[in-house]
Design an enzyme around this catalytic site. Structure first.
Site, PDB file in Angstrom:
ATOM      1  N   ASN A   1      35.572 120.654  48.228  1.00  0.00           N
ATOM      2  CA  ASN A   1      36.653 121.358  48.912  1.00  0.00           C
ATOM      3  C   ASN A   1      36.298 121.384  50.396  1.00  0.00           C
ATOM      4  OD1 ASN A   1      38.550 123.109  49.910  1.00  0.00           O
ATOM      5  ND2 ASN A   1      37.741 124.941  48.882  1.00  0.00           N
ATOM      6  N   TRP A   2      36.963 120.513  51.151  1.00  0.00           N
ATOM      7  CA  TRP A   2      36.613 120.402  52.567  1.00  0.00           C
ATOM      8  C   TRP A   2      37.209 121.524  53.416  1.00  0.00           C
ATOM      9  CZ3 TRP A   2      37.211 114.411  53.707  1.00  0.00           C
ATOM     10  CH2 TRP A   2      36.128 113.747  53.112  1.00  0.00           C
ATOM     11  N   LYS A   3      38.096 122.305  52.826  1.00  0.00           N
ATOM     12  CA  LYS A   3      38.739 123.393  53.584  1.00  0.00           C
ATOM     13  C   LYS A   3      39.338 122.815  54.878  1.00  0.00           C
ATOM     14  CE  LYS A   3      35.606 126.500  51.303  1.00  0.00           C
ATOM     15  NZ  LYS A   3      34.883 127.761  51.278  1.00  0.00           N
TER      16      LYS A   3
ATOM     17  N   HIS B   1      42.461 129.421  45.417  1.00  0.00           N
ATOM     18  CA  HIS B   1      41.178 129.652  46.096  1.00  0.00           C
ATOM     19  C   HIS B   1      41.177 131.052  46.708  1.00  0.00           C
ATOM     20  CE1 HIS B   1      37.841 129.346  48.843  1.00  0.00           C
ATOM     21  NE2 HIS B   1      37.414 128.358  48.086  1.00  0.00           N
TER      22      HIS B   1
ATOM     23  N   GLU C   1      40.217 132.112  49.409  1.00  0.00           N
ATOM     24  CA  GLU C   1      40.693 132.173  50.804  1.00  0.00           C
ATOM     25  C   GLU C   1      42.214 132.194  50.850  1.00  0.00           C
ATOM     26  OE1 GLU C   1      38.346 128.845  52.148  1.00  0.00           O
ATOM     27  OE2 GLU C   1      36.540 130.046  51.810  1.00  0.00           O
TER      28      GLU C   1
ATOM     29  N   GLU D   1      34.502 131.216  41.096  1.00  0.00           N
ATOM     30  CA  GLU D   1      33.886 131.319  42.415  1.00  0.00           C
ATOM     31  C   GLU D   1      33.755 132.787  42.801  1.00  0.00           C
ATOM     32  OE1 GLU D   1      34.478 127.475  44.806  1.00  0.00           O
ATOM     33  OE2 GLU D   1      36.240 128.687  45.118  1.00  0.00           O
TER      34      GLU D   1
ATOM     35  N   GLY E   1      30.272 130.493  50.852  1.00  0.00           N
ATOM     36  CA  GLY E   1      29.917 130.314  52.261  1.00  0.00           C
ATOM     37  C   GLY E   1      28.871 131.301  52.751  1.00  0.00           C
TER      38      GLY E   1
ATOM     39  N   SER F   1      28.317 128.485  47.423  1.00  0.00           N
ATOM     40  CA  SER F   1      27.004 128.101  47.970  1.00  0.00           C
ATOM     41  C   SER F   1      26.230 127.137  47.072  1.00  0.00           C
ATOM     42  CB  SER F   1      26.176 129.343  48.303  1.00  0.00           C
ATOM     43  OG  SER F   1      26.820 130.112  49.307  1.00  0.00           O
TER      44      SER F   1
ATOM     45  N   GLY G   1      31.897 123.581  48.769  1.00  0.00           N
ATOM     46  CA  GLY G   1      32.489 123.670  50.104  1.00  0.00           C
ATOM     47  C   GLY G   1      31.566 123.046  51.142  1.00  0.00           C
ATOM     48  N   GLY G   2      30.799 123.883  51.810  1.00  0.00           N
ATOM     49  CA  GLY G   2      29.952 123.442  52.927  1.00  0.00           C
ATOM     50  C   GLY G   2      29.102 122.221  52.628  1.00  0.00           C
TER      51      GLY G   2
HETATM   52  P1  PGA Z   1      30.852 126.996  49.667  1.00  0.00           P
HETATM   53  O1  PGA Z   1      32.417 127.053  49.296  1.00  0.00           O
HETATM   54  O2  PGA Z   1      30.246 125.899  48.813  1.00  0.00           O
HETATM   55  O3  PGA Z   1      30.819 126.645  51.137  1.00  0.00           O
HETATM   56  O4  PGA Z   1      30.279 128.327  49.372  1.00  0.00           O
HETATM   57  C1  PGA Z   1      32.838 126.896  47.972  1.00  0.00           C
HETATM   58  C2  PGA Z   1      34.336 127.077  47.886  1.00  0.00           C
HETATM   59  O5  PGA Z   1      34.870 127.960  48.563  1.00  0.00           O
HETATM   60  O6  PGA Z   1      35.029 126.343  47.148  1.00  0.00           O
END
Ligand code: PGA
Length: 250
Positions: free
Chosen positions: A10-12, A96, A98, A165, A171, A210, A231-232
């Site tokens: 997930n590149w956001k 998600h 977010e 999640e 993050g 994470s 994500g990251g």
């Molecule tokens: P993260 O994000 O790996 O940067 O914690 C995961 C996500 O929100 O899908």
């Protein structure tokens, strides 16, 4: 029931079209021998077409990070499901945290999005998870149950992947322990079985929050963890390819 593992990026809100091409040119050869895992990449909308071109001969699946719940029309700034399939997407991330938090997407809205995605044969990565406050108040299972029951109401099991999640792990560098992940995944598996019966056995449950190259093997060793939503650590080809090649369960 053997579920094929799935590792999703997930590149956001990261990467231009040029950066997407550069990533994929490096990444595709790095995972050429990763046959026993489904790989999904979710770039921002503006990079989908660039990614689709480079992925046309590849087994890597393309996902969007969101969609709108109407077919088309006067919804300024929104993206319809048919636009995603037209851009080459086979998958879409829905729910998600977010989106739930910053954009106030409710269970009802997410349910509508999930239903329309299915109508367009988009596979859905449906995200659920509790906040730190909810966990500390002992409400984790209540939250997961509500998000599953309301979000997946009238949604067939086919094409659904669930991503657990915990919001406090996204993050933050704080990963759930393997015990916490397994406990939540096991609970989710039970709720899915109540909703879908035997078909629940085919639904993959990914862990997200994470995930790194250093903790993926331990997380993937949990019985009910079928993959990861990253994500990251999905933004760099070498790191993400290592995650894709997690050490297989024995
Ligand atoms: P993260 O994000 O790996 O940067 O914690 C995961 C996500 O929100 O899908």
């Amino acid at each position: 029931m053997m579920r094929k593992p799935c590792i999703a990026a997930n590149w956001k809100m990261n990467k231009t079209a040029a950066e997407t091409r550069a990533f994929l040119n490096d990444f595709i050869p790095l995972v050429a021998d990763a046959n026993n895992v489904d790989i999904v990449i979710a770039p921002p909308f503006t990079s989908l077409c660039a990614a689709a071109e480079l992925l046309s001969d590849s087994p890597i699946h393309l996902a969007a990070q969101n969609l709108f719940y109407e077919e088309k029309g006067a919804y300024t700034g929104e993206i319809a499901p048919y636009m995603l399939t037209d851009a080459g997407c086979s998958h879409v991330i829905i729910g998600h945290s977010e989106r739930r938090h910053y954009f106030k997407e409710t269970d009802e809205v997410l349910n509508r999005k999930t239903i329309i995605a299915g109508k367009h044969e988009l596979k859905v990565i449906f995200c659920i998870g509790e906040s730190l406050e909810e966990r500390e108040a002992g409400k984790t299972f209540d939250v997961l149950n509500r998000e599953i029951c309301e979000g997946l109401k009238d949604v067939p099991a086919a094409g659904i992947t669930v991503a657990y999640e915990p919001i406090w792990a996204i993050g933050t560098g704080k990963t759930a322990t393997t015990e916490q992940a397994q406990e939540a995944h096991h609970y989710i598996r039970e709720r899915l079985a109540a909703l879908y019966g035997a078909a629940a056995g085919e639904i993959r449950i990914l862990y997200g929050g994470s995930v790194t190259a250093d903790n993926v093997d331990a997380l993937m060793s949990c019985n009910d963890v079928d993959g990861a939503l990253v994500g990251g650590a999905s933004l760099k080809p070498d790191i993400f390819s290592r995650i894709v090649k997690f050490k297989a369960k024995l």
